[in-house]
Design an enzyme around this catalytic site. Structure first.
Site, PDB file in Angstrom:
ATOM      1  N   ASP A  56      -0.974   6.277  -5.704  1.00 52.29           N
ATOM      2  CA  ASP A  56      -1.973   7.257  -6.134  1.00 52.29           C
ATOM      3  C   ASP A  56      -1.335   8.289  -7.047  1.00 52.29           C
ATOM      4  O   ASP A  56      -0.161   8.630  -6.889  1.00 52.29           O
ATOM      5  CB  ASP A  56      -2.540   7.996  -4.913  1.00 52.29           C
ATOM      6  CG  ASP A  56      -2.842   7.049  -3.758  1.00 52.29           C
ATOM      7  OD1 ASP A  56      -3.945   6.510  -3.733  1.00 52.29           O
ATOM      8  OD2 ASP A  56      -1.942   6.844  -2.909  1.00 52.29           O
ATOM      9  N   GLU A  84      -3.932   4.236  -8.646  1.00 55.41           N
ATOM     10  CA  GLU A  84      -5.223   4.841  -8.313  1.00 55.41           C
ATOM     11  C   GLU A  84      -5.293   6.267  -8.835  1.00 55.41           C
ATOM     12  O   GLU A  84      -4.425   7.089  -8.518  1.00 55.41           O
ATOM     13  CB  GLU A  84      -5.482   4.846  -6.804  1.00 55.41           C
ATOM     14  CG  GLU A  84      -6.837   5.490  -6.493  1.00 55.41           C
ATOM     15  CD  GLU A  84      -7.171   5.609  -5.022  1.00 55.41           C
ATOM     16  OE1 GLU A  84      -8.092   6.401  -4.691  1.00 55.41           O
ATOM     17  OE2 GLU A  84      -6.527   4.944  -4.199  1.00 55.41           O
ATOM     18  N   HIS A 117       0.837  -1.205   0.000  1.00 52.96           N
ATOM     19  CA  HIS A 117       0.000   0.000   0.000  1.00 52.96           C
ATOM     20  C   HIS A 117       0.870   1.252   0.000  1.00 52.96           C
ATOM     21  O   HIS A 117       1.617   1.501   0.959  1.00 52.96           O
ATOM     22  CB  HIS A 117      -0.893  -0.021   1.238  1.00 52.96           C
ATOM     23  CG  HIS A 117      -1.860   1.104   1.308  1.00 52.96           C
ATOM     24  ND1 HIS A 117      -2.081   1.820   2.468  1.00 52.96           N
ATOM     25  CD2 HIS A 117      -2.687   1.648   0.375  1.00 52.96           C
ATOM     26  CE1 HIS A 117      -3.008   2.740   2.249  1.00 52.96           C
ATOM     27  NE2 HIS A 117      -3.386   2.657   0.982  1.00 52.96           N
ATOM     28  N   ARG A 118       0.793   2.021  -1.094  1.00 56.47           N
ATOM     29  CA  ARG A 118       1.641   3.209  -1.273  1.00 56.47           C
ATOM     30  C   ARG A 118       3.119   2.836  -1.088  1.00 56.47           C
ATOM     31  O   ARG A 118       3.919   3.610  -0.552  1.00 56.47           O
ATOM     32  CB  ARG A 118       1.236   4.334  -0.318  1.00 56.47           C
ATOM     33  CG  ARG A 118      -0.238   4.695  -0.407  1.00 56.47           C
ATOM     34  CD  ARG A 118      -0.638   5.826   0.528  1.00 56.47           C
ATOM     35  NE  ARG A 118      -2.058   5.756   0.841  1.00 56.47           N
ATOM     36  CZ  ARG A 118      -2.668   6.425   1.809  1.00 56.47           C
ATOM     37  NH1 ARG A 118      -1.966   7.263   2.573  1.00 56.47           N
ATOM     38  NH2 ARG A 118      -3.965   6.291   2.029  1.00 56.47           N
ATOM     39  N   HIS A 138      -0.735  10.951  -2.385  1.00 53.00           N
ATOM     40  CA  HIS A 138      -2.064  10.520  -1.949  1.00 53.00           C
ATOM     41  C   HIS A 138      -3.024  11.677  -1.721  1.00 53.00           C
ATOM     42  O   HIS A 138      -4.113  11.726  -2.288  1.00 53.00           O
ATOM     43  CB  HIS A 138      -1.977   9.683  -0.670  1.00 53.00           C
ATOM     44  CG  HIS A 138      -3.326   9.277  -0.151  1.00 53.00           C
ATOM     45  ND1 HIS A 138      -4.030  10.017   0.786  1.00 53.00           N
ATOM     46  CD2 HIS A 138      -4.121   8.238  -0.480  1.00 53.00           C
ATOM     47  CE1 HIS A 138      -5.195   9.430   1.023  1.00 53.00           C
ATOM     48  NE2 HIS A 138      -5.276   8.346   0.268  1.00 53.00           N
ATOM     49  N   ASP A 146      -0.303  -2.102   4.447  1.00 53.32           N
ATOM     50  CA  ASP A 146       0.825  -1.246   4.818  1.00 53.32           C
ATOM     51  C   ASP A 146       2.035  -2.080   5.207  1.00 53.32           C
ATOM     52  O   ASP A 146       3.171  -1.585   5.196  1.00 53.32           O
ATOM     53  CB  ASP A 146       0.468  -0.370   6.031  1.00 53.32           C
ATOM     54  CG  ASP A 146      -0.645   0.629   5.737  1.00 53.32           C
ATOM     55  OD1 ASP A 146      -0.828   0.998   4.563  1.00 53.32           O
ATOM     56  OD2 ASP A 146      -1.320   1.038   6.712  1.00 53.32           O
ATOM     57  N   LYS A 184      -6.395   9.394  -8.163  1.00 42.08           N
ATOM     58  CA  LYS A 184      -6.876  10.073  -6.962  1.00 42.08           C
ATOM     59  C   LYS A 184      -7.411  11.459  -7.303  1.00 42.08           C
ATOM     60  O   LYS A 184      -8.518  11.830  -6.941  1.00 42.08           O
ATOM     61  CB  LYS A 184      -5.742  10.161  -5.939  1.00 42.08           C
ATOM     62  CG  LYS A 184      -6.096  10.857  -4.643  1.00 42.08           C
ATOM     63  CD  LYS A 184      -7.124  10.095  -3.850  1.00 42.08           C
ATOM     64  CE  LYS A 184      -6.545   8.829  -3.241  1.00 42.08           C
ATOM     65  NZ  LYS A 184      -7.501   8.178  -2.322  1.00 42.08           N
ATOM     66  N   GLU A 210       0.623  -0.665  -4.945  1.00 42.34           N
ATOM     67  CA  GLU A 210      -0.463   0.295  -5.177  1.00 42.34           C
ATOM     68  C   GLU A 210       0.032   1.684  -4.832  1.00 42.34           C
ATOM     69  O   GLU A 210       0.757   1.872  -3.846  1.00 42.34           O
ATOM     70  CB  GLU A 210      -1.670  -0.068  -4.290  1.00 42.34           C
ATOM     71  CG  GLU A 210      -2.877   0.844  -4.437  1.00 42.34           C
ATOM     72  CD  GLU A 210      -2.890   2.065  -3.521  1.00 42.34           C
ATOM     73  OE1 GLU A 210      -3.762   2.927  -3.702  1.00 42.34           O
ATOM     74  OE2 GLU A 210      -2.005   2.163  -2.632  1.00 42.34           O
TER      75      GLU A 210
END
Length: 225
Positions: A35, A100, A6-7, A48, A220, A102, A33
């Site tokens: 944004d 993503e 995640h990020r 993000h 995370d 965003k 992943e």
């Protein structure tokens, strides 16, 4: 199952930075992943929030700042804001990529950039999925570049995400993990949709979702997957 950072590896290194993506790879992810927003000078930047206030030493809205202004900022003291170009160069052939959308108005430049990376830089459309909560961005992407695989994000309703996924010929539904049951995962998969769920950090939840048979888990702490 995709082990999706995640990020990057947000639990370990400042989110959405090159260092965070490298850490996720070190932890054994097979997907990452992150944004994207469009900044004032038109580049796609990996970030993000809609403002830079939370994670940098600056202030202001991402879409109102130039790339030079964004690059001058420090992310949590010792990292820089990165462009999508830089991230795609780093991750080439190393993992599956979940982008993503965003910010608003990201579909057009992203559709063009992905086409360029597929046609000129050795990427395949199979290497990406592009996700969003935003109806208009998903709609635009489906029209501008129907080769791009889409994922519909939802925090509220698997049923609504399903409807959008049908409308846009999406490949996947990306629900918050609290929305998932063994039944709706099975139904979605029977309908041909992948299920990539977020953001799952507790071992008990990870075990439950694996039992449901989800296709990927965003965490995370990707080493827990």
């Amino acid at each position: 199952m995709l082990k999706i950072g995640h990020r990057g590896a947000k639990g370990h290194v400042s989110e959405n930075t090159l260092a965070s993506f490298e850490k996720a790879l070190d932890l054994g992810v097979n997907a990452i992943e992150f944004d994207v927003h469009v900044c004032a000078t038109g580049e796609l930047v990996v970030f993000h929030d809609f403002t830079v206030d939370r994670t940098t030493n600056g202030t202001g809205e991402v879409h109102k700042l130039s790339l030079a202004e964004l690059k001058a900022l420090k992310v949590e003291e010792d990292h820089s804001i990165t462009t999508l170009d830089e991230v795609l160069q780093l991750l080439h052939s190393k993992c599956f990529i979940n982008i993503e959308m965003k910010g608003r108005y990201t579909a057009k430049p992203l559709a063009e950039l992905l086409r360029k990376y597929v046609e000129e830089k050795g990427y395949s459309y199979e290497d990406f999925i592009v996700s969003s909560f935003q109806y208009e961005e998903l709609k635009q992407m489906s029209e501008l570049n129907p080769n791009v695989h889409l994922g519909v994000l939802t925090q509220a309703s698997v049923a609504q995400a399903w409807d959008w996924a049908v409308e846009f010929s999406a490949k996947a539904i990306h629900p918050h993990y609290s929305l998932l049951t063994e039944t709706n995962v099975e139904r979605a998969r029977e309908a041909g949709f992948k299920i990539y769920t977020w953001t799952v950090n507790e071992l008990e939840d990870i075990a439950r979702l694996k039992k449901y048979g989800v296709d990927g888990i965003i965490s995370d702490y990707p080493e827990r997957l």
